[in-house]
Design a protein around this motif. Structure first.
Motif, PDB file in Angstrom:
ATOM      1  N   LYS A   1     -16.616  -3.653 -24.112  1.00 37.44           N
ATOM      2  CA  LYS A   1     -18.263  -2.846 -23.171  1.00 37.44           C
ATOM      3  C   LYS A   1     -18.222  -3.661 -21.982  1.00 37.44           C
ATOM      4  CE  LYS A   1     -21.128  -0.658 -26.572  1.00 37.44           C
ATOM      5  NZ  LYS A   1     -20.453  -0.072 -26.383  1.00 37.44           N
ATOM      6  N   GLU A   2     -17.415  -4.353 -21.705  1.00 36.48           N
ATOM      7  CA  GLU A   2     -17.281  -5.106 -19.696  1.00 36.48           C
ATOM      8  C   GLU A   2     -15.497  -4.710 -19.402  1.00 36.48           C
ATOM      9  OE1 GLU A   2     -14.959  -7.103 -22.502  1.00 36.48           O
ATOM     10  OE2 GLU A   2     -16.981  -6.518 -22.548  1.00 36.48           O
ATOM     11  N   ALA A   3     -14.661  -4.091 -20.175  1.00 43.51           N
ATOM     12  CA  ALA A   3     -13.599  -3.346 -19.985  1.00 43.51           C
ATOM     13  C   ALA A   3     -13.697  -2.769 -18.890  1.00 43.51           C
ATOM     14  CB  ALA A   3     -12.494  -3.264 -21.195  1.00 43.51           C
ATOM     15  N   HIS A   4     -13.738  -2.651 -17.418  1.00 45.19           N
ATOM     16  CA  HIS A   4     -13.230  -1.548 -16.645  1.00 45.19           C
ATOM     17  C   HIS A   4     -12.547  -0.792 -17.193  1.00 45.19           C
ATOM     18  CE1 HIS A   4     -16.279  -2.507 -13.596  1.00 45.19           C
ATOM     19  NE2 HIS A   4     -17.036  -3.627 -14.353  1.00 45.19           N
ATOM     20  N   ILE A   5     -12.699   0.571 -16.580  1.00 41.87           N
ATOM     21  CA  ILE A   5     -12.073   1.522 -16.566  1.00 41.87           C
ATOM     22  C   ILE A   5     -11.467   2.634 -15.524  1.00 41.87           C
ATOM     23  CG2 ILE A   5     -10.584   4.040 -18.189  1.00 41.87           C
ATOM     24  CD1 ILE A   5     -13.101   2.801 -20.171  1.00 41.87           C
ATOM     25  N   LEU A   6     -10.070   3.185 -14.834  1.00 48.14           N
ATOM     26  CA  LEU A   6      -9.614   3.052 -14.245  1.00 48.14           C
ATOM     27  C   LEU A   6      -9.022   4.639 -14.060  1.00 48.14           C
ATOM     28  CD1 LEU A   6      -9.296   3.844 -10.579  1.00 48.14           C
ATOM     29  CD2 LEU A   6      -6.674   2.761 -10.756  1.00 48.14           C
ATOM     30  N   LEU A   7      -9.727   5.681 -13.638  1.00 43.87           N
ATOM     31  CA  LEU A   7      -8.955   7.202 -14.648  1.00 43.87           C
ATOM     32  C   LEU A   7      -8.417   7.857 -12.964  1.00 43.87           C
ATOM     33  CD1 LEU A   7      -8.954   9.794 -15.655  1.00 43.87           C
ATOM     34  CD2 LEU A   7     -11.126  10.769 -14.882  1.00 43.87           C
ATOM     35  N   VAL A   8      -7.425   7.522 -13.067  1.00 45.59           N
ATOM     36  CA  VAL A   8      -6.534   8.068 -12.237  1.00 45.59           C
ATOM     37  C   VAL A   8      -6.022   9.491 -12.016  1.00 45.59           C
ATOM     38  CG1 VAL A   8      -4.214   7.906 -10.659  1.00 45.59           C
ATOM     39  CG2 VAL A   8      -5.298   5.981 -11.788  1.00 45.59           C
ATOM     40  N   GLU A   9      -6.355  10.388 -11.237  1.00 43.07           N
ATOM     41  CA  GLU A   9      -6.554  12.231 -11.764  1.00 43.07           C
ATOM     42  C   GLU A   9      -7.412  12.994 -10.258  1.00 43.07           C
ATOM     43  OE1 GLU A   9      -5.944  15.319 -12.683  1.00 43.07           O
ATOM     44  OE2 GLU A   9      -5.888  14.588 -14.638  1.00 43.07           O
ATOM     45  N   ASP A  10      -5.987  14.272 -10.235  1.00 46.94           N
ATOM     46  CA  ASP A  10      -6.718  14.229  -9.474  1.00 46.94           C
ATOM     47  C   ASP A  10      -7.045  15.993  -8.759  1.00 46.94           C
ATOM     48  OD1 ASP A  10      -3.859  15.773  -9.746  1.00 46.94           O
ATOM     49  OD2 ASP A  10      -3.367  16.947  -8.532  1.00 46.94           O
ATOM     50  N   ASP A  11      -7.845  16.424 -10.585  1.00 46.86           N
ATOM     51  CA  ASP A  11      -8.396  17.458 -10.960  1.00 46.86           C
ATOM     52  C   ASP A  11      -9.696  17.876 -10.462  1.00 46.86           C
ATOM     53  OD1 ASP A  11      -9.287  19.900 -12.583  1.00 46.86           O
ATOM     54  OD2 ASP A  11      -7.471  20.848 -13.131  1.00 46.86           O
ATOM     55  N   PRO A  12     -10.395  18.000  -9.953  1.00 47.18           N
ATOM     56  CA  PRO A  12     -11.826  17.418 -10.415  1.00 47.18           C
ATOM     57  C   PRO A  12     -12.486  17.705 -11.654  1.00 47.18           C
ATOM     58  CG  PRO A  12     -11.494  18.043  -8.174  1.00 47.18           C
ATOM     59  CD  PRO A  12      -9.938  19.020  -8.995  1.00 47.18           C
ATOM     60  N   LEU A  13     -12.302  18.597 -12.323  1.00 49.30           N
ATOM     61  CA  LEU A  13     -12.543  19.760 -13.296  1.00 49.30           C
ATOM     62  C   LEU A  13     -12.212  18.540 -14.628  1.00 49.30           C
ATOM     63  CD1 LEU A  13     -14.171  21.737 -14.852  1.00 49.30           C
ATOM     64  CD2 LEU A  13     -12.113  23.018 -15.190  1.00 49.30           C
ATOM     65  N   VAL A  14     -11.324  18.061 -14.883  1.00 53.63           N
ATOM     66  CA  VAL A  14     -10.324  16.920 -15.681  1.00 53.63           C
ATOM     67  C   VAL A  14     -11.481  15.711 -15.779  1.00 53.63           C
ATOM     68  CG1 VAL A  14      -8.545  15.892 -16.731  1.00 53.63           C
ATOM     69  CG2 VAL A  14      -8.246  18.186 -15.734  1.00 53.63           C
ATOM     70  N   VAL A  15     -11.388  15.635 -14.289  1.00 56.25           N
ATOM     71  CA  VAL A  15     -12.843  14.088 -13.774  1.00 56.25           C
ATOM     72  C   VAL A  15     -14.189  14.459 -14.574  1.00 56.25           C
ATOM     73  CG1 VAL A  15     -13.506  12.583 -12.035  1.00 56.25           C
ATOM     74  CG2 VAL A  15     -10.872  13.315 -11.763  1.00 56.25           C
ATOM     75  N   THR A  16     -14.237  15.518 -14.401  1.00 56.40           N
ATOM     76  CA  THR A  16     -15.788  15.488 -14.781  1.00 56.40           C
ATOM     77  C   THR A  16     -15.779  16.225 -16.182  1.00 56.40           C
ATOM     78  OG1 THR A  16     -16.361  16.877 -12.804  1.00 56.40           O
ATOM     79  CG2 THR A  16     -17.501  17.714 -14.933  1.00 56.40           C
TER      80      THR A  16
END
Length: 142
Positions: free
Chosen positions: A4-19
Motif C-alpha cells: 500500500k505504501e508503493a507510490h504509482i506514477l501514471l504517465v498519460e496525456d489523455d485526461p479522459l484516460v487519466v480520469t
C-alpha cells in the motif's frame, strides 16, 4: 495491494484516460498514492527532481503511455533505465496498438508488461484488477 505504501506514477496525456484509470483504482479500493504526469519530460522531471524536489518516495510502479508529447514513452524509458536510482521501477506500458518494433524496444527496457488500452470502463477495471493481483503477488524493490 499488500504494498500500500508503493507510490504509482501514471504517465498519460489523455485526461479522459487519466480520469477513468483513477476511477477504476477507486472502484477497486486501490488506495496507493497516484501521481500523474501528462508528458514523458514531466514524468522524468518528477522522478529525478529536475526543477523541483523529486517525488518522495520514488514511485515503485509506473503506468506509461507511449504516445506522449514532448518526450515519447520509449525515450522516457531509455532515460529512466539510465538512472541507477530509477532502474528498479516496475514499468507497465499501457498504450494503443504498437508496432512489433515498439513492443520489442519496450521489453528491451525491461518493462513488466505491454498492455493495450481497454476500450471501455469495464475492460479498464478488469485490467486494473489484473495489475492489482500481479502487484499483490510480487515483491517490489525497496
Amino acid at each position: 495491494m499488500k504494498n500500500k505504501e508503493a507510490h504509482i506514477l501514471l504517465v498519460e496525456d489523455d485526461p479522459l484516460v487519466v480520469t477513468n484509470l483513477l476511477h477504476a483504482f477507486e472502484v477497486l479500493g486501490i488506495e496507493n498514492p497516484v501521481h500523474v504526469a501528462a508528458t514523458g519530460k514531466e514524468a522524468l522531471n518528477m522522478v529525478q527532481g529536475k526543477g523541483k524536489a523529486a517525488l518522495s518516495p520514488t514511485p515503485k510502479i509506473i503506468l506509461l503511455d507511449l504516445g506522449l508529447p514532448e518526450m515519447c514513452g520509449l525515450r522516457f524509458l531509455e532515460e529512466l533505465r539510465k538512472d541507477e536510482k530509477l532502474r528498479p521501477c516496475c514499468v507497465f506500458v499501457i498504450t494503443g496498438p504498437g508496432t512489433d518494433q515498439e513492443i520489442l524496444k519496450a521489453y528491451d527496457f525491461n518493462v513488466a508488461g505491454f498492455i493495450l488500452k481497454p476500450v471501455n470502463n469495464k475492460s479498464l477495471q478488469e485490467m486494473v484488477a489484473t495489475l492489482q493481483s500481479y502487484w499483490d503477488l510480487i515483491e517490489l524493490p525497496n
